[in-house]
Design a protein around this motif. Structure first.
Motif, PDB file in Angstrom:
ATOM      1  N   GLN A   1      21.575  45.905  41.352  1.00 13.54           N
ATOM      2  CA  GLN A   1      21.715  45.861  42.921  1.00 13.54           C
ATOM      3  C   GLN A   1      22.254  44.378  43.035  1.00 13.54           C
ATOM      4  N   ILE A   2      23.238  44.065  41.865  1.00 15.45           N
ATOM      5  CA  ILE A   2      24.077  42.566  42.047  1.00 15.45           C
ATOM      6  C   ILE A   2      25.709  43.252  42.822  1.00 15.45           C
ATOM      7  N   ARG A   3      26.289  42.173  44.404  1.00 15.95           N
ATOM      8  CA  ARG A   3      26.351  42.342  44.987  1.00 15.95           C
ATOM      9  C   ARG A   3      28.161  41.829  44.706  1.00 15.95           C
ATOM     10  N   ILE A   4      29.386  42.411  45.121  1.00 17.14           N
ATOM     11  CA  ILE A   4      30.543  41.430  45.004  1.00 17.14           C
ATOM     12  C   ILE A   4      30.548  40.283  46.893  1.00 17.14           C
ATOM     13  N   VAL A   5      30.396  39.385  46.736  1.00 16.28           N
ATOM     14  CA  VAL A   5      30.980  38.312  47.488  1.00 16.28           C
ATOM     15  C   VAL A   5      32.487  39.043  47.896  1.00 16.28           C
ATOM     16  N   ALA A   6      33.114  38.586  47.061  1.00 14.56           N
ATOM     17  CA  ALA A   6      34.689  38.857  47.580  1.00 14.56           C
ATOM     18  C   ALA A   6      35.253  38.176  45.974  1.00 14.56           C
ATOM     19  N   MET A   7      36.440  38.992  45.623  1.00 13.03           N
ATOM     20  CA  MET A   7      37.372  38.418  44.469  1.00 13.03           C
ATOM     21  C   MET A   7      38.774  37.997  44.731  1.00 13.03           C
ATOM     22  N   GLU A   8      39.273  37.019  44.023  1.00 11.00           N
ATOM     23  CA  GLU A   8      39.770  36.611  44.141  1.00 11.00           C
ATOM     24  C   GLU A   8      41.325  36.756  44.306  1.00 11.00           C
ATOM     25  N   SER A   9      41.969  36.371  44.633  1.00 12.82           N
ATOM     26  CA  SER A   9      43.209  36.934  45.247  1.00 12.82           C
ATOM     27  C   SER A   9      44.229  35.592  44.562  1.00 12.82           C
ATOM     28  N   LYS A  10      45.138  36.510  43.911  1.00 13.77           N
ATOM     29  CA  LYS A  10      46.844  36.469  42.870  1.00 13.77           C
ATOM     30  C   LYS A  10      47.791  36.720  43.550  1.00 13.77           C
TER      31      LYS A  10
ATOM     32  N   GLY B   1      47.843  37.385  46.548  1.00 11.02           N
ATOM     33  CA  GLY B   1      47.999  38.452  47.914  1.00 11.02           C
ATOM     34  C   GLY B   1      47.077  39.956  48.018  1.00 11.02           C
ATOM     35  N   GLU B   2      47.605  39.938  45.627  1.00  8.04           N
ATOM     36  CA  GLU B   2      47.060  40.800  44.610  1.00  8.04           C
ATOM     37  C   GLU B   2      45.362  40.697  44.186  1.00  8.04           C
ATOM     38  N   LYS B   3      45.654  41.556  43.808  1.00 11.95           N
ATOM     39  CA  LYS B   3      43.666  41.600  42.874  1.00 11.95           C
ATOM     40  C   LYS B   3      44.403  41.921  42.068  1.00 11.95           C
ATOM     41  N   ARG B   4      45.556  42.203  41.170  1.00 18.22           N
ATOM     42  CA  ARG B   4      45.227  42.052  39.458  1.00 18.22           C
ATOM     43  C   ARG B   4      46.558  41.073  39.440  1.00 18.22           C
ATOM     44  N   PHE B   5      46.586  40.502  37.999  1.00 16.15           N
ATOM     45  CA  PHE B   5      46.982  39.315  37.387  1.00 16.15           C
ATOM     46  C   PHE B   5      46.876  39.750  35.986  1.00 16.15           C
TER      47      PHE B   5
ATOM     48  N   GLN C   1      41.572  31.122  53.519  1.00 17.28           N
ATOM     49  CA  GLN C   1      43.230  31.848  52.899  1.00 17.28           C
ATOM     50  C   GLN C   1      43.884  30.622  52.666  1.00 17.28           C
ATOM     51  N   ASN C   2      43.733  29.889  54.032  1.00 16.20           N
ATOM     52  CA  ASN C   2      44.812  28.707  53.681  1.00 16.20           C
ATOM     53  C   ASN C   2      44.535  27.106  53.180  1.00 16.20           C
ATOM     54  N   GLU C   3      43.325  27.357  53.065  1.00 15.93           N
ATOM     55  CA  GLU C   3      42.668  25.613  52.169  1.00 15.93           C
ATOM     56  C   GLU C   3      42.867  25.179  51.313  1.00 15.93           C
TER      57      GLU C   3
ATOM     58  N   ALA D   1      40.802  29.353  43.693  1.00 16.97           N
ATOM     59  CA  ALA D   1      40.883  31.393  43.914  1.00 16.97           C
ATOM     60  C   ALA D   1      42.790  30.493  44.434  1.00 16.97           C
ATOM     61  N   LYS D   2      44.114  31.117  43.891  1.00 18.33           N
ATOM     62  CA  LYS D   2      45.373  30.530  43.762  1.00 18.33           C
ATOM     63  C   LYS D   2      45.214  31.032  45.369  1.00 18.33           C
ATOM     64  N   ASN D   3      45.425  31.747  45.509  1.00 17.77           N
ATOM     65  CA  ASN D   3      45.799  32.243  47.532  1.00 17.77           C
ATOM     66  C   ASN D   3      44.193  32.562  48.155  1.00 17.77           C
TER      67      ASN D   3
END
Length: 284
Positions: free
Chosen positions: A108-117, A119-123, A250-252, A259-261
């Motif tokens: 039941q754990i939920r994802i709120v959001a994932m970090e952006s690098k 604009g991408e989901k990979r690093f 996202q621009n803050e 989260a870099k971006n």
């Protein structure tokens, strides 16, 4: 040394319990943010405090209630995972492998959001060797020593072991290997000549080289960015407010410190690449 470590964690505990809130201390909503120290615990506190204050402020506006956020920093990955799975913390930032693990413990754990690098989901993660090492490819690590991170680390264990397996190397082909915990400890150990190679995240590698640690990249590989997660018990209204703040800002500048971006919308399938690596590592 034991006394020194105890003193450090006493300070971290005190810092972590500081109230990070907008407005006065009489908050209508009190949340506990959980994470674990992948790098130095003091760095973890310094990194998150401004963002959590920002998040509390913006959530207060959206909810129409004052929000307070406290911090709970686990010493080890497994403890942090357990805290979220059992609802001891309300939301958390984990590495991808820890997300897969906590989802197994509590679906039941939920994802709120994932970090952006950018604009991408990979690093990138990296496997490093000493700067003066003669090793030029993974297959040359046969018979040598290897430093992994935490046993639940995405880069520091699972993805690194998948890279070694792809090169035809299992644990028995190494002279020896060890789990050192934090990424910075892995890089420093390789730089000091204690291990022939080790796995760590690219950002930690860059910081260590800037400090003069004698390491270089042998190979790099892709990883998925970190998810921010909500406990099973957290009110959906609060989860939604948190998600709206993360995805709308996202621009803050203060947000980019964490989260870099900014953040991106996410779903469980974003982490299938990690599930595959975890399964593959069983052969290591």
């Amino acid at each position: 040394m034991q006394q020194s470590n105890s003193s450090i964690y006493a300070v971290i505990l005190a810092l972590g319990m500081l109230v990070l809130a907008a407005g006065d201390a009489r908050a209508d909503v009190t949340l506990t943010f959980g994470t674990y120290a992948a790098d130095k615990p003091t760095e973890t506190v310094r990194k998150y405090r401004p963002f959590l204050t920002f998040l509390a402020d913006r959530m207060s506006v959206r909810l129409g209630e004052r929000v307070t956020i406290k911090m709970a920093i686990a010493k080890e990955y497994e403890e942090g995972v357990r805290q979220l799975a059992e609802g001891e913390v309300d939301f958390a930032r984990f590495g991808p492998a820890s997300y897969v693990r906590v989802k197994e413990l509590n679906p039941q754990i939920r994802i709120v959001a994932m970090e952006s690098k950018k604009g991408e989901k990979r690093f990138k993660g990296v496997i490093v060797v000493h700067r003066d090492s003669s090793v030029e490819s993974l297959d040359e690590l046969v018979g040598l020593t290897f430093a992994f991170g935490d046993e639940l680390s995405t880069i520091g264990r699972y993805l690194a072991q998948a890279q070694l397996l792809d090169a035809g190397i299992t644990g028995s082909d190494l002279h020896s290997f060890a789990y050192l915990g934090r990424h910075d400890l892995v890089g420093e150990a390789v730089g000091a000549g204690k291990f022939a190679a080790g796995a760590l995240k690219e950002s930690t590698y860059i910081k260590l080289v800037a400090k003069g640690v004698s390491i270089r990249v042998l190979v790099s590989f892709e990883n998925v960015t970190k998810p921010w997660l909500a406990s099973a018990e957290l009110d959906p209204k609060i989860v939604q407010a948190m998600r709206q703040v993360m995805l709308a800002a996202q621009n803050e500048e203060i947000l980019r410190r964490v989260a870099k971006n900014g953040f991106l919308a996410s779903q469980d399938s974003d982490y299938d690449i990690i599930r595959d690596a975890i399964e593959q590592s069983r052969s290591f």
